[in-house]
Design a protein around this motif. Structure first.
Motif, PDB file in Angstrom:
ATOM      1  N   TRP A  89       0.850  -1.184   0.000  1.00  0.00           N
ATOM      2  CA  TRP A  89       0.000   0.000   0.000  1.00  0.00           C
ATOM      3  C   TRP A  89       0.891   1.241   0.000  1.00  0.00           C
ATOM      4  O   TRP A  89       1.911   1.278   0.677  1.00  0.00           O
ATOM      5  N   GLN A  90       0.489   2.251  -0.733  1.00  0.00           N
ATOM      6  CA  GLN A  90       1.246   3.498  -0.750  1.00  0.00           C
ATOM      7  C   GLN A  90       0.591   4.504   0.179  1.00  0.00           C
ATOM      8  O   GLN A  90      -0.588   4.813   0.062  1.00  0.00           O
ATOM      9  N   LEU A  91       1.374   5.003   1.114  1.00  0.00           N
ATOM     10  CA  LEU A  91       0.908   5.995   2.061  1.00  0.00           C
ATOM     11  C   LEU A  91       1.416   7.368   1.642  1.00  0.00           C
ATOM     12  O   LEU A  91       2.316   7.485   0.801  1.00  0.00           O
ATOM     13  N   PRO A  92       0.846   8.429   2.193  1.00  0.00           N
ATOM     14  CA  PRO A  92       1.345   9.770   1.870  1.00  0.00           C
ATOM     15  C   PRO A  92       2.834   9.901   2.171  1.00  0.00           C
ATOM     16  O   PRO A  92       3.346   9.327   3.127  1.00  0.00           O
ATOM     17  N   GLY A  93       3.519  10.670   1.348  1.00  0.00           N
ATOM     18  CA  GLY A  93       4.949  10.860   1.544  1.00  0.00           C
ATOM     19  C   GLY A  93       5.795   9.808   0.867  1.00  0.00           C
ATOM     20  O   GLY A  93       6.945   9.595   1.260  1.00  0.00           O
ATOM     21  N   HIS A  94       5.228   9.144  -0.133  1.00  0.00           N
ATOM     22  CA  HIS A  94       5.940   8.096  -0.881  1.00  0.00           C
ATOM     23  C   HIS A  94       6.437   6.982   0.064  1.00  0.00           C
ATOM     24  O   HIS A  94       7.555   6.494  -0.072  1.00  0.00           O
ATOM     25  N   ILE A  95       5.600   6.621   1.004  1.00  0.00           N
ATOM     26  CA  ILE A  95       5.912   5.535   1.926  1.00  0.00           C
ATOM     27  C   ILE A  95       5.125   4.306   1.487  1.00  0.00           C
ATOM     28  O   ILE A  95       3.912   4.367   1.271  1.00  0.00           O
ATOM     29  N   PHE A  96       5.822   3.180   1.349  1.00  0.00           N
ATOM     30  CA  PHE A  96       5.195   1.944   0.903  1.00  0.00           C
ATOM     31  C   PHE A  96       5.205   0.926   2.045  1.00  0.00           C
ATOM     32  O   PHE A  96       6.234   0.727   2.699  1.00  0.00           O
ATOM     33  N   VAL A  97       4.068   0.296   2.248  1.00  0.00           N
ATOM     34  CA  VAL A  97       3.919  -0.691   3.307  1.00  0.00           C
ATOM     35  C   VAL A  97       3.530  -2.019   2.674  1.00  0.00           C
ATOM     36  O   VAL A  97       2.483  -2.115   2.010  1.00  0.00           O
ATOM     37  N   GLY A  98       4.370  -3.036   2.844  1.00  0.00           N
ATOM     38  CA  GLY A  98       4.093  -4.334   2.257  1.00  0.00           C
ATOM     39  C   GLY A  98       2.899  -5.015   2.915  1.00  0.00           C
ATOM     40  O   GLY A  98       2.764  -5.003   4.136  1.00  0.00           O
ATOM     41  N   LYS A  99       2.032  -5.592   2.092  1.00  0.00           N
ATOM     42  CA  LYS A  99       0.852  -6.270   2.634  1.00  0.00           C
ATOM     43  C   LYS A  99       1.246  -7.483   3.472  1.00  0.00           C
ATOM     44  O   LYS A  99       0.665  -7.727   4.531  1.00  0.00           O
ATOM     45  N   LEU A 100       2.245  -8.242   3.016  1.00  0.00           N
ATOM     46  CA  LEU A 100       2.686  -9.411   3.776  1.00  0.00           C
ATOM     47  C   LEU A 100       3.320  -8.987   5.097  1.00  0.00           C
ATOM     48  O   LEU A 100       3.118  -9.646   6.119  1.00  0.00           O
ATOM     49  N   ALA A 101       4.072  -7.888   5.081  1.00  0.00           N
ATOM     50  CA  ALA A 101       4.686  -7.406   6.309  1.00  0.00           C
ATOM     51  C   ALA A 101       3.638  -7.001   7.335  1.00  0.00           C
ATOM     52  O   ALA A 101       3.778  -7.288   8.536  1.00  0.00           O
ATOM     53  N   VAL A 102       2.574  -6.346   6.878  1.00  0.00           N
ATOM     54  CA  VAL A 102       1.485  -5.975   7.781  1.00  0.00           C
ATOM     55  C   VAL A 102       0.792  -7.221   8.319  1.00  0.00           C
ATOM     56  O   VAL A 102       0.438  -7.301   9.499  1.00  0.00           O
ATOM     57  N   MET A 103       0.612  -8.211   7.457  1.00  0.00           N
ATOM     58  CA  MET A 103      -0.006  -9.463   7.891  1.00  0.00           C
ATOM     59  C   MET A 103       0.837 -10.146   8.965  1.00  0.00           C
ATOM     60  O   MET A 103       0.302 -10.671   9.954  1.00  0.00           O
ATOM     61  N   MET A 104       2.157 -10.118   8.791  1.00  0.00           N
ATOM     62  CA  MET A 104       3.032 -10.753   9.783  1.00  0.00           C
ATOM     63  C   MET A 104       2.979 -10.014  11.115  1.00  0.00           C
ATOM     64  O   MET A 104       2.960 -10.642  12.175  1.00  0.00           O
ATOM     65  N   MET A 105       2.951  -8.690  11.079  1.00  0.00           N
ATOM     66  CA  MET A 105       2.853  -7.933  12.325  1.00  0.00           C
ATOM     67  C   MET A 105       1.524  -8.198  13.027  1.00  0.00           C
ATOM     68  O   MET A 105       1.478  -8.398  14.246  1.00  0.00           O
TER      69      MET A 105
END
Length: 298
Positions: free
Chosen positions: A130-146
């Motif tokens: 997912w792309q967040l404001p400020g050109h920050i990218f968050v991996g879907k798998l990484a969020v799932m693991m957290m």
């Protein structure tokens, strides 16, 4: 910098998942399971076989692999760890070390040295973000693991606090002899705790195979990451495991920004600093002399 910090925090979720079983087993039975990483790799191979040979999704494959891991944990405790524990604290460690060697070599004999991955069987989950404001990218798998780390650790904490079996596990961990006097079967409790541990190891193996490649001898690095996470967070502390994973993930992410090899070096440095500080504060004679020397006038 914000993106680096965020990636480090999310990486800590994976380390918390893989260290959860190691910390839980130590807190209940005071056993450092050196076969931890090898068992996670074995679970990863099990999921890979189900996906590649039978077309079973890795998430559906967990419904098969996790009960198998739990049953193996029960048998392992009843017929191996319980007997080795009678020989003192060192023998179970040596036993799990030997078990890791056996598992690694069996996997190598069966699958060879080729690397495998579950990424081809989970669509774009391994790289989607997912792309967040400020050109920050968050991996879907990484969020799932957290999220999985929080659910597992929170679920275990709730189980230990609110369920009779969970309270029995805590009582056995504190004093198995006294627990036996009030009717708690320490053998059954320890076997159940090991089965729970193996379930968490199976989940860790799934994430290992989804986020990266793995091979027969990939267990040792995973054991090292799990051990560092557990020690940084405080061995035996469930929520401390999450904190330790985040600290390790941040150290590795920041280290990678400083030097190409800093990813691993950063984590190892933080781990050694934590160990040194705890030894320094523990009152060990050698460190007591160092403190006295530092405090003495010039």
């Amino acid at each position: 910098m914000i993106n680096t910090l965020l990636q480090g925090i999310l990486l800590g979720g994976y380390y918390a998942v893989i260290a959860c079983g190691l910390s839980f087993m130590f807190s209940v039975m005071r056993i450092i399971n050196l076969a931890h990483g090898s068992l996670a790799v074995a679970a990863a191979y099990g999921l890979w076989l189900l996906a590649s040979k039978f077309g079973i999704s890795p998430f559906a494959g967990l419904l098969i692999v996790l009960p198998v891991m739990a049953a193996f944990g029960w048998l392992l405790q009843r017929f191996v760890l319980e007997r080795s524990a009678r020989g003192g604290t060192l023998l179970p460690i040596l036993t799990t070390f030997g078990l890791s060697i056996v598992i690694d070599n069996l996997l190598f004999e069966q699958f060879g040295a080729d690397t495998r991955s579950l990424a081809p069987f989970i669509g774009n989950l391994s790289y989607a973000s997912w792309q967040l404001p400020g050109h920050i990218f968050v991996g879907k798998l990484a969020v799932m693991m957290m999220a999985t780390a929080i659910i597992i650790l929170g679920g275990l904490q709730f189980f230990l606090s609110r369920f009779a079996l969970g309270r029995a596990i805590r009582a056995t961990a504190e004093d198995p002899d006294t627990a036996g006097l009030v009717g708690i079967d320490a053998r059954r409790v320890n076997a159940t705790a090991t089965a729970i541990t193996m379930v968490t190891i199976g989940i860790a193996g799934a994430f290992l195979a989804m986020r990266a490649t793995f091979s027969a001898y990939a267990g040792a690095p995973q054991l090292l990451f799990a051990f560092e996470t557990a020690v940084i967070g405080g061995a035996g502390s469930l929520w401390g495991t999450l904190v330790g994973g985040i600290i390790l993930g941040l150290a590795q992410s920041l280290g990678a920004q400083l030097h190409p090899q800093g990813f691993l070096i950063g984590g190892h440095v933080v781990f050694l600093l934590v160990v040194f500080l705890r030894l320094f504060r523990s009152g060990m004679p050698a460190f007591g002399k160092i403190r006295a020397f530092l405090r003495s006038p010039a």
